[in-house]
Design an enzyme around this catalytic site. Structure first.
Site, PDB file in Angstrom:
ATOM      1  N   ARG A  66      -6.208 -11.813  56.753  1.00 49.67           N
ATOM      2  CA  ARG A  66      -5.418 -10.611  56.121  1.00 49.67           C
ATOM      3  C   ARG A  66      -4.010 -11.024  56.095  1.00 49.67           C
ATOM      4  O   ARG A  66      -3.168 -10.223  55.261  1.00 49.67           O
ATOM      5  CB  ARG A  66      -5.500  -9.392  57.061  1.00 49.67           C
ATOM      6  CG  ARG A  66      -4.949  -8.207  56.493  1.00 49.67           C
ATOM      7  CD  ARG A  66      -5.474  -7.001  57.272  1.00 49.67           C
ATOM      8  NE  ARG A  66      -5.536  -7.450  58.524  1.00 49.67           N
ATOM      9  CZ  ARG A  66      -4.271  -7.089  59.360  1.00 49.67           C
ATOM     10  NH1 ARG A  66      -3.088  -6.836  58.938  1.00 49.67           N
ATOM     11  NH2 ARG A  66      -4.317  -7.058  60.696  1.00 49.67           N
ATOM     12  N   TYR A 102       2.095   4.289  32.610  1.00 50.74           N
ATOM     13  CA  TYR A 102       0.887   4.199  33.101  1.00 50.74           C
ATOM     14  C   TYR A 102       0.723   5.256  33.760  1.00 50.74           C
ATOM     15  O   TYR A 102       1.264   5.374  34.950  1.00 50.74           O
ATOM     16  CB  TYR A 102       0.602   2.738  33.785  1.00 50.74           C
ATOM     17  CG  TYR A 102      -0.808   2.664  34.229  1.00 50.74           C
ATOM     18  CD1 TYR A 102      -1.890   2.914  33.754  1.00 50.74           C
ATOM     19  CD2 TYR A 102      -1.011   2.519  35.712  1.00 50.74           C
ATOM     20  CE1 TYR A 102      -3.237   2.762  34.279  1.00 50.74           C
ATOM     21  CE2 TYR A 102      -2.051   2.374  36.194  1.00 50.74           C
ATOM     22  CZ  TYR A 102      -3.327   2.646  35.808  1.00 50.74           C
ATOM     23  OH  TYR A 102      -4.518   2.482  36.360  1.00 50.74           O
ATOM     24  N   ASP A 150       7.003  -3.340  35.344  1.00 51.43           N
ATOM     25  CA  ASP A 150       5.332  -3.613  34.986  1.00 51.43           C
ATOM     26  C   ASP A 150       5.325  -4.484  33.926  1.00 51.43           C
ATOM     27  O   ASP A 150       5.376  -4.180  32.753  1.00 51.43           O
ATOM     28  CB  ASP A 150       4.707  -2.310  34.850  1.00 51.43           C
ATOM     29  CG  ASP A 150       3.351  -2.424  34.856  1.00 51.43           C
ATOM     30  OD1 ASP A 150       2.872  -3.574  34.409  1.00 51.43           O
ATOM     31  OD2 ASP A 150       2.401  -1.380  35.119  1.00 51.43           O
ATOM     32  N   LYS A 186      -6.023  -7.638  33.647  1.00 48.99           N
ATOM     33  CA  LYS A 186      -5.931  -7.415  32.520  1.00 48.99           C
ATOM     34  C   LYS A 186      -5.822  -8.772  31.563  1.00 48.99           C
ATOM     35  O   LYS A 186      -6.561  -9.650  32.028  1.00 48.99           O
ATOM     36  CB  LYS A 186      -4.717  -6.551  32.034  1.00 48.99           C
ATOM     37  CG  LYS A 186      -4.915  -5.073  32.842  1.00 48.99           C
ATOM     38  CD  LYS A 186      -5.945  -4.107  32.346  1.00 48.99           C
ATOM     39  CE  LYS A 186      -5.910  -2.681  32.829  1.00 48.99           C
ATOM     40  NZ  LYS A 186      -5.511  -2.441  34.617  1.00 48.99           N
TER      41      LYS A 186
END
Length: 409
Positions: free
Chosen positions: A50, A106, A176, A201
């Site tokens: 982790r 977004y 972004d 994406k």
């Protein structure tokens, strides 16, 4: 990394180890929840799954090289783009701080705004292209969250100008960079503090990976981001990380083809009377073209336009044969969607109280607790252009538009 300055060479080689006899050029994913850890664990590069993983390290090195090829940078990868967004916002904002986000950006960021408000963070909104309001917002902001081109409307803002003004005020700037990818736009080179993206994406580009990342030149800014990732467990799987790294090698080819296809489609759409508000930053006539041309090296594969109404748009999407209907962008296969379906009430129902398009906060009202994403028209289409032949895509769109224009029945 070989001694080379070209983006394509960098994309192919970034993050790979030095060549060794009889070893693969790209090691496979490390599938381990823990690592041998004798003695004092302080400073151990790998201890528990982790916290760190060699496969993450390889991709993080590659991301840093692509986002900042001229100066050293650092990166952290996440289980999704929204995990990366949340790590930046929750890692760097505290109760009483104000973050300014694009009202036309977004919608996932606006959903996250509800959660930020619950923790006492003020969330204000400014339209992407409204430079004066962005500058005015610096008076009270702790962070500007920019998205350029904005998803889905494709307006642009001047990263360098806003980052310069923000630095004078001690305001952080996060960008972004999902739509352009680091080969289309480099926010860190334009003065931003943090570049954030959904690797789902265009970065990985094959529609088979959920991934996100954060990059910065300041390691101190990455500390809270990594801590948030470990604390909430927003970690990517080794296989997803490896797939994204593998897919990165073809990013220059994909981006070049998608940009060329998108420009061809946008140009043809402009010539049609039944299509309105065609937006693509690569069009010389686009309102955001001048800003985009100054800070982008490729304009990407997203085109938007508006059809007369909801029914018209639905019939157009149903008539497409090559282009699929799905809610993503940046992949090798072209896809389109009626974007308003995410923010409007279902067909046949009345809008819920407060569901108005104009109910967004502004920089003049930083205390608004529940910001909303700006609505798009019912016939608004977001088209993600893939790497198919441009002629086939144009023919598919024009045939579908022609069929849709015929009387029903």
């Amino acid at each position: 990394m070989p001694d080379a300055s070209g983006d394509a060479t960098r994309a192919v080689h970034a993050g790979l180890p030095a060549a060794e006899p009889f070893r693969p050029p790209m090691p496979g994913p490390v599938m381990s929840a823990y690592f041998h850890l004798p003695g004092d664990p302080t400073g151990a590069p790998y201890a528990y799954g982790r916290e760190t993983n060699p496969t993450w390290t390889a991709l993080e090195t590659a991301v840093a090289e692509l986002e900042s090829p001229r100066e050293p940078a650092h990166a952290a990868v996440f289980a999704s783009g929204m995990a990366a967004v949340a790590a930046v916002l929750f890692g760097h904002l505290r109760p009483g701080d104000t973050v300014v986000v694009p009202s036309d950006g977004y919608h996932g960021v606006h959903q996250l705004g509800y959660r930020l408000a619950e923790f006492g963070v003020n969330v204000s909104q400014v339209a992407t292209a409204d430079t004066e309001r962005w500058l005015a917002a610096l008076a009270t902001a702790r962070m500007l969250w920019l998205e350029t081109p904005a998803n889905p409307g494709l307006d642009t803002c001047d990263i360098r100008a806003l980052a310069t003004a923000a630095r004078e005020r001690g305001v952080l700037v996060a960008v972004d960079n999902t739509l352009p990818t680091p080969l289309g736009q480099r926010p860190l080179e334009l003065g931003a503090d943090l570049s954030v993206a959904s690797g789902t994406k265009g970065f990985s580009g094959h529609g088979d990976v959920l991934l996100g990342y954060v990059a910065t030149r300041d390691p101190a800014l990455l500390g809270p981001v990594r801590a948030w990732r470990s604390c909430v467990g927003a970690v990517p799987g080794p296989m997803e990380t490896w797939l994204a790294h593998r897919g990165m090698a073809t990013l220059p080819l994909r981006l070049e083809r998608q940009s060329a296809n998108a420009l061809a489609i946008a140009t043809r759409l402009l010539a049609r009377d039944d299509v309105a508000d065609v937006r693509y930053p690569g069009l010389p006539s686009d309102p955001g073209h001048a800003v985009a041309a100054a800070q982008m090296s490729a304009f990407g594969g997203v085109v938007s336009f508006t059809l007369p109404d909801r029914d018209h748009a639905e019939r157009f999407l149903a008539a497409l044969r090559v282009i699929g209907e799905a809610t993503s962008f940046g992949g090798v296969r072209s896809m389109a969607e009626r974007r308003a379906r995410w923010t409007e009430p279902p067909a046949g129902t009345a809008p819920a109280p407060g569901d108005g398009a104009g109910e967004v906060s502004t920089a003049d009202d930083p205390g608004t607790a529940h910001p909303r994403a700006a609505q798009v028209p019912p016939g608004f289409i977001r088209l993600s252009v893939g790497i198919e032949d441009a002629a086939d895509l144009v023919a598919d769109i024009e045939r579908a538009l022609d069929e849709t224009a015929r009387p029903v029945g």
